[in-house]
Design a protein around this motif. Structure first.
Motif, PDB file in Angstrom:
ATOM      1  N   VAL A  50       3.402 -12.514  -3.605  1.00 14.84           N
ATOM      2  CA  VAL A  50       2.286 -13.062  -4.387  1.00 14.84           C
ATOM      3  C   VAL A  50       0.987 -12.313  -4.061  1.00 14.84           C
ATOM      4  CG1 VAL A  50       0.914 -15.109  -4.887  1.00 14.84           C
ATOM      5  CG2 VAL A  50       3.385 -15.321  -4.604  1.00 14.84           C
ATOM      6  N   LEU A  51       0.545 -12.397  -2.806  1.00 11.84           N
ATOM      7  CA  LEU A  51      -0.708 -11.729  -2.437  1.00 11.84           C
ATOM      8  C   LEU A  51      -0.608 -10.217  -2.576  1.00 11.84           C
ATOM      9  CD1 LEU A  51      -1.776 -13.793   0.705  1.00 11.84           C
ATOM     10  CD2 LEU A  51      -2.652 -13.975  -1.630  1.00 11.84           C
ATOM     11  N   GLY A  52       0.545  -9.664  -2.197  1.00  9.16           N
ATOM     12  CA  GLY A  52       0.741  -8.218  -2.306  1.00  9.16           C
ATOM     13  C   GLY A  52       0.645  -7.719  -3.739  1.00  9.16           C
ATOM     14  N   MET A  53       1.228  -8.457  -4.667  1.00 10.69           N
ATOM     15  CA  MET A  53       1.165  -8.029  -6.069  1.00 10.69           C
ATOM     16  C   MET A  53      -0.221  -8.249  -6.664  1.00 10.69           C
ATOM     17  SD  MET A  53       3.838  -6.410  -6.659  1.00 10.69           S
ATOM     18  CE  MET A  53       3.835  -6.115  -8.424  1.00 10.69           C
ATOM     19  N   ILE A  54      -0.926  -9.267  -6.213  1.00 11.66           N
ATOM     20  CA  ILE A  54      -2.326  -9.430  -6.641  1.00 11.66           C
ATOM     21  C   ILE A  54      -3.132  -8.217  -6.173  1.00 11.66           C
ATOM     22  CG2 ILE A  54      -4.444 -10.767  -6.259  1.00 11.66           C
ATOM     23  CD1 ILE A  54      -2.616 -13.283  -6.169  1.00 11.66           C
ATOM     24  N   LEU A  55      -2.922  -7.831  -4.916  1.00 10.98           N
ATOM     25  CA  LEU A  55      -3.583  -6.646  -4.371  1.00 10.98           C
ATOM     26  C   LEU A  55      -3.175  -5.392  -5.143  1.00 10.98           C
ATOM     27  CD1 LEU A  55      -5.398  -5.435  -2.152  1.00 10.98           C
ATOM     28  CD2 LEU A  55      -3.348  -5.281  -0.715  1.00 10.98           C
ATOM     29  N   PHE A  56      -1.896  -5.284  -5.465  1.00  9.55           N
ATOM     30  CA  PHE A  56      -1.389  -4.131  -6.212  1.00  9.55           C
ATOM     31  C   PHE A  56      -2.122  -3.978  -7.543  1.00  9.55           C
ATOM     32  CE2 PHE A  56       1.408  -2.383  -9.465  1.00  9.55           C
ATOM     33  CZ  PHE A  56       1.754  -1.167  -8.907  1.00  9.55           C
ATOM     34  N   PHE A  57      -2.202  -5.048  -8.307  1.00 13.40           N
ATOM     35  CA  PHE A  57      -2.840  -4.975  -9.628  1.00 13.40           C
ATOM     36  C   PHE A  57      -4.352  -4.738  -9.510  1.00 13.40           C
ATOM     37  CE2 PHE A  57       1.095  -7.195 -10.923  1.00 13.40           C
ATOM     38  CZ  PHE A  57       1.548  -6.224 -11.799  1.00 13.40           C
ATOM     39  N   ALA A  58      -4.964  -5.266  -8.458  1.00 12.54           N
ATOM     40  CA  ALA A  58      -6.387  -5.025  -8.252  1.00 12.54           C
ATOM     41  C   ALA A  58      -6.655  -3.562  -7.894  1.00 12.54           C
ATOM     42  CB  ALA A  58      -6.920  -5.943  -7.157  1.00 12.54           C
ATOM     43  N   LEU A  59      -5.801  -2.990  -7.045  1.00 13.84           N
ATOM     44  CA  LEU A  59      -6.004  -1.609  -6.599  1.00 13.84           C
ATOM     45  C   LEU A  59      -5.549  -0.567  -7.618  1.00 13.84           C
ATOM     46  CD1 LEU A  59      -4.935  -1.844  -2.854  1.00 13.84           C
ATOM     47  CD2 LEU A  59      -7.258  -1.734  -3.790  1.00 13.84           C
TER      48      LEU A  59
ATOM     49  N   LEU B 211       0.774  -1.240   0.000  1.00 18.08           N
ATOM     50  CA  LEU B 211       0.000   0.000   0.000  1.00 18.08           C
ATOM     51  C   LEU B 211       0.809   1.296   0.000  1.00 18.08           C
ATOM     52  CD1 LEU B 211      -3.028  -1.018   2.245  1.00 18.08           C
ATOM     53  CD2 LEU B 211      -2.886  -0.920  -0.257  1.00 18.08           C
ATOM     54  N   PRO B 212       2.034   1.338   0.541  1.00 22.67           N
ATOM     55  CA  PRO B 212       2.797   2.581   0.403  1.00 22.67           C
ATOM     56  C   PRO B 212       3.074   2.969  -1.057  1.00 22.67           C
ATOM     57  CG  PRO B 212       3.704   1.293   2.183  1.00 22.67           C
ATOM     58  CD  PRO B 212       2.691   0.425   1.482  1.00 22.67           C
ATOM     59  N   ALA B 213       2.901   2.053  -1.980  1.00 25.25           N
ATOM     60  CA  ALA B 213       3.022   2.393  -3.400  1.00 25.25           C
ATOM     61  C   ALA B 213       1.888   3.317  -3.831  1.00 25.25           C
ATOM     62  CB  ALA B 213       3.014   1.125  -4.252  1.00 25.25           C
ATOM     63  N   PHE B 214       0.797   3.341  -3.060  1.00 23.80           N
ATOM     64  CA  PHE B 214      -0.367   4.154  -3.395  1.00 23.80           C
ATOM     65  C   PHE B 214      -0.507   5.400  -2.523  1.00 23.80           C
ATOM     66  CE2 PHE B 214      -1.509  -0.182  -4.666  1.00 23.80           C
ATOM     67  CZ  PHE B 214      -1.807   0.040  -6.008  1.00 23.80           C
ATOM     68  N   THR B 215      -0.134   5.285  -1.252  1.00 20.84           N
ATOM     69  CA  THR B 215      -0.302   6.410  -0.337  1.00 20.84           C
ATOM     70  C   THR B 215       0.742   6.357   0.776  1.00 20.84           C
ATOM     71  OG1 THR B 215      -1.782   7.484   1.260  1.00 20.84           O
ATOM     72  CG2 THR B 215      -2.083   5.117   0.946  1.00 20.84           C
ATOM     73  N   PRO B 216       1.331   7.496   1.105  1.00 16.00           N
ATOM     74  CA  PRO B 216       2.283   7.522   2.230  1.00 16.00           C
ATOM     75  C   PRO B 216       1.594   7.260   3.575  1.00 16.00           C
ATOM     76  CG  PRO B 216       1.926   9.746   1.393  1.00 16.00           C
ATOM     77  CD  PRO B 216       1.228   8.804   0.451  1.00 16.00           C
ATOM     78  N   ALA B 217       0.275   7.409   3.631  1.00 11.05           N
ATOM     79  CA  ALA B 217      -0.457   7.135   4.873  1.00 11.05           C
ATOM     80  C   ALA B 217      -0.344   5.668   5.270  1.00 11.05           C
ATOM     81  CB  ALA B 217      -1.929   7.522   4.709  1.00 11.05           C
ATOM     82  N   ALA B 218       0.007   4.817   4.318  1.00 15.57           N
ATOM     83  CA  ALA B 218       0.159   3.399   4.623  1.00 15.57           C
ATOM     84  C   ALA B 218       1.358   3.140   5.536  1.00 15.57           C
ATOM     85  CB  ALA B 218       0.311   2.594   3.334  1.00 15.57           C
TER      86      ALA B 218
ATOM     87  N   PRO C 217       7.360   0.030  -9.678  1.00 15.25           N
ATOM     88  CA  PRO C 217       6.350  -0.576  -8.800  1.00 15.25           C
ATOM     89  C   PRO C 217       6.518  -2.077  -8.608  1.00 15.25           C
ATOM     90  CG  PRO C 217       5.353   0.220 -10.844  1.00 15.25           C
ATOM     91  CD  PRO C 217       6.786   0.666 -10.849  1.00 15.25           C
ATOM     92  N   TYR C 218       7.194  -2.729  -9.521  1.00 16.72           N
ATOM     93  CA  TYR C 218       7.396  -4.179  -9.382  1.00 16.72           C
ATOM     94  C   TYR C 218       8.413  -4.510  -8.288  1.00 16.72           C
ATOM     95  CZ  TYR C 218       4.715  -4.272 -13.637  1.00 16.72           C
ATOM     96  OH  TYR C 218       3.712  -4.095 -14.553  1.00 16.72           O
TER      97      TYR C 218
ATOM     98  N   PHE D 139      10.637   1.776   2.711  1.00 21.13           N
ATOM     99  CA  PHE D 139      11.373   1.505   1.477  1.00 21.13           C
ATOM    100  C   PHE D 139      10.448   1.114   0.325  1.00 21.13           C
ATOM    101  CE2 PHE D 139      14.921   1.524   4.413  1.00 21.13           C
ATOM    102  CZ  PHE D 139      15.849   2.256   3.683  1.00 21.13           C
ATOM    103  N   THR D 140       9.304   0.523   0.626  1.00 25.52           N
ATOM    104  CA  THR D 140       8.317   0.255  -0.426  1.00 25.52           C
ATOM    105  C   THR D 140       7.856   1.570  -1.039  1.00 25.52           C
ATOM    106  OG1 THR D 140       7.541  -1.819   0.502  1.00 25.52           O
ATOM    107  CG2 THR D 140       6.002  -0.650  -0.912  1.00 25.52           C
ATOM    108  N   TYR D 141       7.625   2.561  -0.197  1.00 28.40           N
ATOM    109  CA  TYR D 141       7.199   3.878  -0.674  1.00 28.40           C
ATOM    110  C   TYR D 141       8.217   4.444  -1.666  1.00 28.40           C
ATOM    111  CZ  TYR D 141       5.959   8.825  -0.567  1.00 28.40           C
ATOM    112  OH  TYR D 141       5.634  10.111  -0.922  1.00 28.40           O
ATOM    113  N   TYR D 142       9.502   4.364  -1.332  1.00 30.15           N
ATOM    114  CA  TYR D 142      10.539   4.925  -2.205  1.00 30.15           C
ATOM    115  C   TYR D 142      10.823   4.040  -3.423  1.00 30.15           C
ATOM    116  CZ  TYR D 142      11.223   8.462   1.314  1.00 30.15           C
ATOM    117  OH  TYR D 142      11.008   9.504   2.174  1.00 30.15           O
TER     118      TYR D 142
END
Length: 163
Positions: A142-151, A45-52, A96-97, A87-90
């Motif tokens: 695996v689950l994180g990237m599925i969530l990433f592509f869905a969001l 989720l930090p890929a989408f918002t720093p609030a994560a 994004p991958y 570090f995910t945020y940065y």
């Protein structure tokens, strides 16, 4: 300004709450030397918002406390998630991958030390790193990237800019 800070706080609180619920619901597989913490999929989720970032940290902290973790796990396990989130945020800004790599790496290094020295699990550190690392690859990779592509399709609606 006030509206953005409120949105940031609400997003962080929602992420923390979801993390805690997922940790609680999947508690049997969220703790121990062989673990797949489903809630760690949220570390994307930090890929989408720093609030994560604070949301994941607080969620992990509360999840560890309510899950009956020992103090070293509460502190250092939550710090491992915080490091991964920062570090995910940065990293996600560059590619994004690469977003799931920081939590996988930080938890694979830190959590085995907690298991060995905090809980006294008498297994070799490399074996603990392997078991935790596999769980992190499954949850974050695996689950994180599925969530990433869905969001990703709905990011403009779900994650209005907070910063």
């Amino acid at each position: 300004m006030k509206n953005k800070s409120t949105l940031f706080l609400v997003q962080a609180a929602m992420i923390a709450a979801i993390y805690v619920v997922l940790t609680f619901v999947f508690a049997p597989i969220s703790f121990g030397e062989v673990q797949v913490r489903i809630a760690e999929a949220l570390t994307i989720l930090p890929a989408f918002t720093p609030a994560a970032i604070p949301g994941l940290f607080v969620g992990c902290l509360i999840g560890n406390i309510t899950g009956g973790a020992m103090l070293p796990d509460i502190v250092f396990g939550s710090v491992a998630t915080l490091i991964g989130a920062v570090f995910t945020y940065y990293f996600s800004k560059k590619n994004p991958y690469l977003a799931p790599l920081p939590p996988i790496i930080s938890n694979t290094i830190i959590v085995p030390m907690i298991l060995r020295f905090g809980y006294g699990i008498n297994l070799p550190i490399p074996l603990l790193m392997l078991s935790v690392g596999i769980g992190e690859v499954l949850s974050c990779g695996v689950l994180g990237m599925i969530l990433f592509f869905a969001l990703r399709k709905y990011q403009n609606v779900l994650f209005k800019k907070t910063a």
